[in-house]
Design a protein around this motif. Structure first.
Motif, mmCIF file in Angstrom:
data_model
loop_
_atom_site.group_PDB
_atom_site.id
_atom_site.type_symbol
_atom_site.label_atom_id
_atom_site.label_comp_id
_atom_site.label_asym_id
_atom_site.label_seq_id
_atom_site.Cartn_x
_atom_site.Cartn_y
_atom_site.Cartn_z
ATOM 1 N N LEU A 135 0.850 -1.189 0.000
ATOM 2 C CA LEU A 135 0.000 0.000 0.000
ATOM 3 C C LEU A 135 0.887 1.240 0.000
ATOM 4 C CD1 LEU A 135 -2.920 1.148 0.268
ATOM 5 C CD2 LEU A 135 -2.535 1.192 2.740
ATOM 6 N N VAL A 136 0.660 2.140 -0.961
ATOM 7 C CA VAL A 136 1.481 3.336 -1.140
ATOM 8 C C VAL A 136 0.634 4.569 -0.861
ATOM 9 C CG1 VAL A 136 2.930 4.649 -2.737
ATOM 10 C CG2 VAL A 136 2.846 2.156 -2.892
ATOM 11 N N ALA A 137 1.197 5.505 -0.101
ATOM 12 C CA ALA A 137 0.497 6.758 0.195
ATOM 13 C C ALA A 137 1.526 7.849 0.427
ATOM 14 C CB ALA A 137 -0.416 6.594 1.419
ATOM 15 N N ASP A 138 1.063 9.107 0.509
ATOM 16 C CA ASP A 138 1.987 10.223 0.671
ATOM 17 C C ASP A 138 2.296 10.459 2.150
ATOM 18 O OD1 ASP A 138 -0.221 11.508 1.702
ATOM 19 O OD2 ASP A 138 -0.599 12.715 -0.073
ATOM 20 N N ALA A 139 2.987 11.559 2.420
ATOM 21 C CA ALA A 139 3.508 11.807 3.767
ATOM 22 C C ALA A 139 2.418 12.006 4.810
ATOM 23 C CB ALA A 139 4.445 13.018 3.744
ATOM 24 N N PHE A 140 1.237 12.441 4.412
ATOM 25 C CA PHE A 140 0.160 12.657 5.376
ATOM 26 C C PHE A 140 -0.183 11.371 6.124
ATOM 27 C CE2 PHE A 140 -4.372 12.379 6.374
ATOM 28 C CZ PHE A 140 -4.530 13.469 7.215
ATOM 29 N N PHE A 141 -0.065 10.244 5.454
ATOM 30 C CA PHE A 141 -0.461 8.968 6.038
ATOM 31 C C PHE A 141 0.662 8.294 6.828
ATOM 32 C CE2 PHE A 141 -3.247 9.721 2.442
ATOM 33 C CZ PHE A 141 -4.497 9.435 2.976
ATOM 34 N N SER A 142 1.831 8.885 6.858
ATOM 35 C CA SER A 142 2.940 8.303 7.629
ATOM 36 C C SER A 142 2.807 8.682 9.093
ATOM 37 C CB SER A 142 4.286 8.765 7.051
ATOM 38 O OG SER A 142 4.470 8.260 5.755
ATOM 39 N N PHE A 184 3.296 -1.156 4.212
ATOM 40 C CA PHE A 184 3.099 0.260 3.901
ATOM 41 C C PHE A 184 4.368 0.876 3.340
ATOM 42 C CE2 PHE A 184 3.123 4.771 5.098
ATOM 43 C CZ PHE A 184 1.979 5.178 4.434
ATOM 44 N N VAL A 185 4.219 1.615 2.250
ATOM 45 C CA VAL A 185 5.313 2.366 1.628
ATOM 46 C C VAL A 185 4.861 3.812 1.521
ATOM 47 C CG1 VAL A 185 6.816 2.626 -0.380
ATOM 48 C CG2 VAL A 185 6.044 0.352 0.311
ATOM 49 N N GLY A 186 5.613 4.720 2.094
ATOM 50 C CA GLY A 186 5.203 6.118 2.070
ATOM 51 C C GLY A 186 6.390 7.050 2.100
ATOM 52 N N ARG A 187 6.108 8.267 2.397
ATOM 53 C CA ARG A 187 7.132 9.312 2.440
ATOM 54 C C ARG A 187 7.154 9.919 3.833
ATOM 55 N NH1 ARG A 187 9.337 12.805 -1.697
ATOM 56 N NH2 ARG A 187 9.989 14.816 -0.859
ATOM 57 N N LEU A 188 8.335 10.151 4.350
ATOM 58 C CA LEU A 188 8.477 10.749 5.667
ATOM 59 C C LEU A 188 8.702 12.250 5.558
ATOM 60 C CD1 LEU A 188 10.808 8.206 7.502
ATOM 61 C CD2 LEU A 188 8.353 8.467 7.775
ATOM 62 N N ARG A 189 8.359 12.949 6.625
ATOM 63 C CA ARG A 189 8.669 14.373 6.681
ATOM 64 C C ARG A 189 10.174 14.549 6.818
ATOM 65 N NH1 ARG A 189 4.823 17.327 10.944
ATOM 66 N NH2 ARG A 189 6.190 19.017 10.247
#
Length: 259
Positions: free
Chosen positions: A142-149, A164-169
């Motif tokens: 599941l891929v999402a942007d930084a809001f979901f991290s 989960f694969v996402g982006r960190l702040r």
């Protein structure tokens, strides 16, 4: 392709059914498994697929439309008045394409708070939970942007069976894992679990492993990866650190994969 406006009358003219038939079937929802089957036919058997979720802002004026409220617009980089849908798609790295699986309209936050006692994050989690069985039949990534991290979301989707694969702040607090030292004298008490804080301007290359990523256009980027501990997510995660060519040349973290 139908020339002119697309309505039930024109559909009946070109589609071989009456306008009433089109109108009645238009109200019937399409199950997500139909779109999942289309994605499987499009991509074929492969292990490079992932499910991506992304709330998308839709500009809308007025006050009588259901769900109208204030939502974050990624294009404008600010909160705007309008509508929002949660777009769910299947992406393939090898084919560089995406197949839409569904789109669900988000209620405005005032309705969520007053009627359902939920936050927007709670709503997103409930939506993924309702589609989890169908999505897991396609892939567990599941891929999402930084809001979901965030801890609540990441912990929830991992409990459902996703990776989960996402982006960190950029200001995320990460720590190296403590490396056991066999030569150190024995001491009483619990052993040290974590080391120093990760400094993205000076990575510890004895921990990180470097590799070259080449995109579809042939552009090459040097990346570094390691398993570290995230204090916000309360778990060990694998991160990939890439320095992109931006005006400020700030390091970007993508993606974290909780273990």
């Amino acid at each position: 392709m139908i020339p002119g406006k697309v309505n039930f009358t024109r559909l009946s003219r070109y589609g071989g059914r009456t306008a009433k038939t089109f109108a009645s079937n238009f109200k019937t929802p399409v199950e997500m498994k139909v779109n999942i089957g289309m994605a499987q036919d499009c991509f074929g058997p492969s292990d490079d697929m992932a499910v991506a979720i992304d709330p998308s802002f839709i500009s809308k004026s007025g006050s009588l439309t259901y769900g109208i409220g204030r939502f974050w617009s990624g294009v404008a980089q600010r909160v705007k008045r309008g509508l929002e849908i949660m777009a769910i798609g299947a992406i393939s790295l090898s084919k560089h394409t995406c197949v839409m699986l569904g789109a669900v309209q988000s209620p405005d936050f005032r309705t969520l708070e007053s009627e359902r006692h939920m936050s927007m994050l709670d709503w997103y989690m409930a939506l993924v939970r309702s589609k989890a069985t169908e999505l897991l039949s396609l892939t567990d990534i599941l891929v999402a942007d930084a809001f979901f991290s965030k801890y609540e979301f990441v912990n929830e989707v991992i409990g459902m069976g996703f990776r989960f694969v996402g982006r960190l702040r950029a200001n995320s607090y990460l720590r190296y894992l403590a490396m056991p030292d066999s030569s150190a004298p024995r001491r009483r008490g619990r052993k040290k679990k974590y080391g120093e804080k990760v400094d993205f301007s000076s990575l510890d290359m004895s921990v990180f492993t470097s590799f070259i990523y080449e995109d579809s256009k042939g552009n090459k980027t040097r990346c570094h990866t390691a398993v570290v501990h995230s204090r916000a997510l309360k778990r060990d995660i694998r991160i990939v650190v890439c320095r992109l060519k931006t005006e400020r040349a700030s390091p970007v973290l993508s993606p974290p994969t909780p273990t």
